[in-house]
Scaffold this motif. Sequence first.
Motif, PDB file in Angstrom:
ATOM      1  N   GLY A 376      50.538  24.930  22.269  1.00 50.64           N
ATOM      2  CA  GLY A 376      49.953  23.636  22.017  1.00 50.64           C
ATOM      3  C   GLY A 376      48.132  23.815  22.453  1.00 50.64           C
ATOM      4  O   GLY A 376      47.923  24.470  23.441  1.00 50.64           O
ATOM      5  N   TRP A 401      42.108  27.427  13.691  1.00 50.12           N
ATOM      6  CA  TRP A 401      42.728  26.056  13.608  1.00 50.12           C
ATOM      7  C   TRP A 401      41.422  25.343  13.338  1.00 50.12           C
ATOM      8  O   TRP A 401      40.440  25.384  14.062  1.00 50.12           O
ATOM      9  CB  TRP A 401      43.290  25.560  14.865  1.00 50.12           C
ATOM     10  CG  TRP A 401      43.671  23.960  15.000  1.00 50.12           C
ATOM     11  CD1 TRP A 401      43.996  23.270  14.080  1.00 50.12           C
ATOM     12  CD2 TRP A 401      43.274  23.299  15.978  1.00 50.12           C
ATOM     13  NE1 TRP A 401      44.020  22.029  14.327  1.00 50.12           N
ATOM     14  CE2 TRP A 401      43.638  21.662  15.597  1.00 50.12           C
ATOM     15  CE3 TRP A 401      42.873  23.138  17.391  1.00 50.12           C
ATOM     16  CZ2 TRP A 401      43.559  20.677  16.515  1.00 50.12           C
ATOM     17  CZ3 TRP A 401      42.920  22.321  18.075  1.00 50.12           C
ATOM     18  CH2 TRP A 401      43.222  20.930  17.720  1.00 50.12           C
ATOM     19  N   MET A 403      39.630  22.281  13.970  1.00 50.18           N
ATOM     20  CA  MET A 403      39.644  21.115  14.694  1.00 50.18           C
ATOM     21  C   MET A 403      39.106  19.886  14.018  1.00 50.18           C
ATOM     22  O   MET A 403      37.734  19.835  13.762  1.00 50.18           O
ATOM     23  CB  MET A 403      38.999  21.405  16.046  1.00 50.18           C
ATOM     24  CG  MET A 403      39.614  22.421  16.799  1.00 50.18           C
ATOM     25  SD  MET A 403      39.272  22.774  18.390  1.00 50.18           S
ATOM     26  CE  MET A 403      37.357  23.230  18.014  1.00 50.18           C
ATOM     27  N   GLU A 408      42.376  15.665  19.411  1.00 48.50           N
ATOM     28  CA  GLU A 408      43.357  15.990  18.396  1.00 48.50           C
ATOM     29  C   GLU A 408      44.052  17.349  19.227  1.00 48.50           C
ATOM     30  O   GLU A 408      43.387  17.854  19.951  1.00 48.50           O
ATOM     31  CB  GLU A 408      43.019  16.438  17.244  1.00 48.50           C
ATOM     32  CG  GLU A 408      43.870  16.444  16.111  1.00 48.50           C
ATOM     33  CD  GLU A 408      44.843  15.234  15.833  1.00 48.50           C
ATOM     34  OE1 GLU A 408      46.096  15.101  16.217  1.00 48.50           O
ATOM     35  OE2 GLU A 408      43.983  13.973  15.530  1.00 48.50           O
ATOM     36  N   THR A 409      45.308  17.172  18.688  1.00 48.07           N
ATOM     37  CA  THR A 409      46.261  18.477  19.003  1.00 48.07           C
ATOM     38  C   THR A 409      47.135  19.127  18.139  1.00 48.07           C
ATOM     39  O   THR A 409      47.367  18.140  17.233  1.00 48.07           O
ATOM     40  CB  THR A 409      47.322  18.011  20.257  1.00 48.07           C
ATOM     41  OG1 THR A 409      46.603  17.288  21.293  1.00 48.07           O
ATOM     42  CG2 THR A 409      48.256  18.847  20.821  1.00 48.07           C
ATOM     43  N   THR A 410      47.114  20.328  18.213  1.00 50.59           N
ATOM     44  CA  THR A 410      48.081  20.841  17.141  1.00 50.59           C
ATOM     45  C   THR A 410      49.041  21.861  18.070  1.00 50.59           C
ATOM     46  O   THR A 410      48.714  22.431  19.016  1.00 50.59           O
ATOM     47  CB  THR A 410      47.348  21.780  16.263  1.00 50.59           C
ATOM     48  OG1 THR A 410      47.957  22.422  15.253  1.00 50.59           O
ATOM     49  CG2 THR A 410      46.496  23.168  16.946  1.00 50.59           C
ATOM     50  N   ARG A 411      50.227  22.151  17.241  1.00 48.41           N
ATOM     51  CA  ARG A 411      51.160  23.013  17.956  1.00 48.41           C
ATOM     52  C   ARG A 411      51.739  23.844  16.839  1.00 48.41           C
ATOM     53  O   ARG A 411      51.935  23.527  15.799  1.00 48.41           O
ATOM     54  CB  ARG A 411      52.297  22.011  18.260  1.00 48.41           C
ATOM     55  CG  ARG A 411      52.042  20.754  19.410  1.00 48.41           C
ATOM     56  CD  ARG A 411      53.250  19.973  19.993  1.00 48.41           C
ATOM     57  NE  ARG A 411      53.102  19.172  20.829  1.00 48.41           N
ATOM     58  CZ  ARG A 411      52.769  19.409  22.130  1.00 48.41           C
ATOM     59  NH1 ARG A 411      52.673  20.644  22.405  1.00 48.41           N
ATOM     60  NH2 ARG A 411      52.028  18.459  22.964  1.00 48.41           N
ATOM     61  N   ILE A 412      51.858  25.050  17.419  1.00 44.92           N
ATOM     62  CA  ILE A 412      52.387  26.195  16.507  1.00 44.92           C
ATOM     63  C   ILE A 412      53.685  26.739  17.258  1.00 44.92           C
ATOM     64  O   ILE A 412      53.803  27.450  18.091  1.00 44.92           O
ATOM     65  CB  ILE A 412      51.250  27.440  16.804  1.00 44.92           C
ATOM     66  CG1 ILE A 412      49.832  27.015  16.386  1.00 44.92           C
ATOM     67  CG2 ILE A 412      51.827  28.629  15.956  1.00 44.92           C
ATOM     68  CD1 ILE A 412      48.989  26.418  17.366  1.00 44.92           C
TER      69      ILE A 412
END
Length: 744
Positions: A376, A401, A403, A408-412
């Motif tokens: 994350g 990524w 942004m 904001e959040t990203t999950r891999i």
Amino acid sequence: MGLAHGARLVAEVQPDLRTITGTLEAEGDWLDPLVLLPQPQDDLTLARTYPGAPDHGEMVWDDAGAFTTVLPRRYGALGAIRGRGLWANGGWHPQVEGLPVLDWEVELTLPEGTVGVVNGTAGEGTLVWSGRAERLSIAVLDGNLRDLGDGLVVLDTGPHRPRRDAELVLAHEGVEAGPVVVVEAPMHRRLVRPGQGVLFVSDLAYRTPRWLHRFHRGPVGAGLIQAGAPLEDDWASELVAAVDGASWRAEAERIELGRLIRLGAFVPIVDYVIYSGTLPFHAEIFDETHLGDPLEDDVRELFEPRITGRVLATKLDDAHGPGTARAVVDALDEDLGAACVAIGVDEAFLESWRVPYPEQDVRLAVERIEGDWQVGIARLAPRDAPPEVLRYTIDGESRAWEMPPGTETTRIPLDGAPRRVVLDPDDHVLQTDRAFDRWPARITPVGTVYPDTINVSQSILVGVATVQLRRQYDTRSALTLAASTGETDLAAGYVAYHRFFGPLKDRRTRTQRLTAWSATTWLSPGFATTAAGRYTLASGLSWRRDTRVSRAFPLSGSALSAAVELGGVPESGRTWTGLSGAALTVASPHPRVVFAGRLSGGVATGFVEHRLLSLGGSSALRSLPPSSVLGHQRGLVSGELRVRPVRNASIPLLWLYWLDEVQLTGGVEGGVVGAASPLVDGELVDPELSGTAWVLGGTAGVLVTTDGLGVIPWTVGATLGVPFASQGVGLAGPQLYLRLGQEF
């Protein structure tokens, strides 16, 4: 009155080499650049900004355009130094709002016997220049004009320096820059400042051993490119300098000084240098993407702040692939936006970065949720922060990524547990905290052995060996293992956990520290005899708040501390409790002069001779031996005058070291011990501890600060303590101490 799309300026520099009078004709609203100059917020930056007391200068003008400017006594590329001259990379006349590019007609008359430059035109008498520019860069010195050939001219004061000139010629030829006038300026926060046709170079740049000159080639070469670039857009010139300068730096330096310094990262002072960001030219030395100078006082930064061309180059490559910035530079004619469009970069991307960098943080979390591993990444940024590409690696594989604005959040998702995850490995994204950019956390160990103080008169060594463990970039916690020897102990071993809090003083250090520790010691029979035993066990808790910033010569700030400890001698039944507190403050009427004062007190209960309170020694009164008198209560007061007649000297000494500054100190001190008894041959004269003793004394000292590799400071000094009067204790002769750092 004024000129449409242009400006006419006729000015004369007065013989004091500080005052400029003249007339300016230009359309638009005028502003005073001097009132916008940011002021230092800490003593370290203050000493690098002013040669004396803070001075703001003055600028006035009338409706007819007549103006008078008195430049501030200030280091940098906008100021004047008595007896040397003036330097102004713009900002020396009323400024048209917005820093526009104008068609200029300039006449600048110099005092007799001086040399000067205005936007690349150098000489004596009256200098005439015309052209398009956003600023007028001038320098007027009681010095020399040296023509090094091929369009390279040097303006300086002092004797001829052929090694420096050879370095400048090498850089000028290596980057194939246009005609440039290089001006040595008293800049102690930035290595170079480019103007149009003029490059201001710090007068400290080449006051180093010859073999270290190569480590300034990169920044100087990039500065020459920008100063000699025939572009009206200063941002485009910065981009060209960043791209072309990067290739020149790799070729010219062969090995980065930052990488060389990191070989000694296990030494605490080197670790501090690497992570604190307090070096005068930190960003240049470590080849950082983002400028490290805490004072943004260039006229561009004052009137229209934005990211630098160096940052833009990294954003282009990160967002559109390596080589994009190079392609933009190759397609560049006059318009930066057109060059971007020509290679397929949306001009909106360019405009989104024509703003100051947002304040933000990026956080990493590696988690296992219901048996599945995932990475994350969270961006914590203002809503108007432009989209930004974050590059990261998972087990060595590079990913990116994009942004979005704001938080904001990203999950891999991952197929299995990762071995290592690193955010922003090249430090392209500016963050408020980099402690959470690696998984698992990287621990940076530092360790050293050093003599803290040597009591020459008593043949006593106070020495320390430490190993500290800290998560890389962490400013919140650390673990320390230490061993020491001192006045009361033959040997001691410690383990301590530190928790840091409060505001940051630099990238590494916070104002407050809470420490919990435990120790075992082997008591010294040379200090006092003890019937209880030779070994002790103890634990304690201490708190300290310190707002001073400079380590070598703090000009302002204060420190408060308090501590409690509990201990005993095993199998003897003897225990002790210690309570202590201290307060100190420093104040300065001038960057070369400081008044420092300290007040401390303590109480010790129980009866273990080595843990009673001594009136003398390196941690109490320097004018009295440590084993003179002991007691249950103690109060100490000290006052000291510190003067540094020599600073920023850069005088070569031996091999890697050269002299930076010299301090002279003189002070008075006094102390009193209650429930006390003198010590004679290690025995208490009054075992009941029923007396009172006091001593008044004076101290004098000298401290010398040297630089290793030009960036690693070492301060060593000697202090002589002499007692004047006493009660309840016999006076010994003068006490001589050798030490590292300030006395307090």
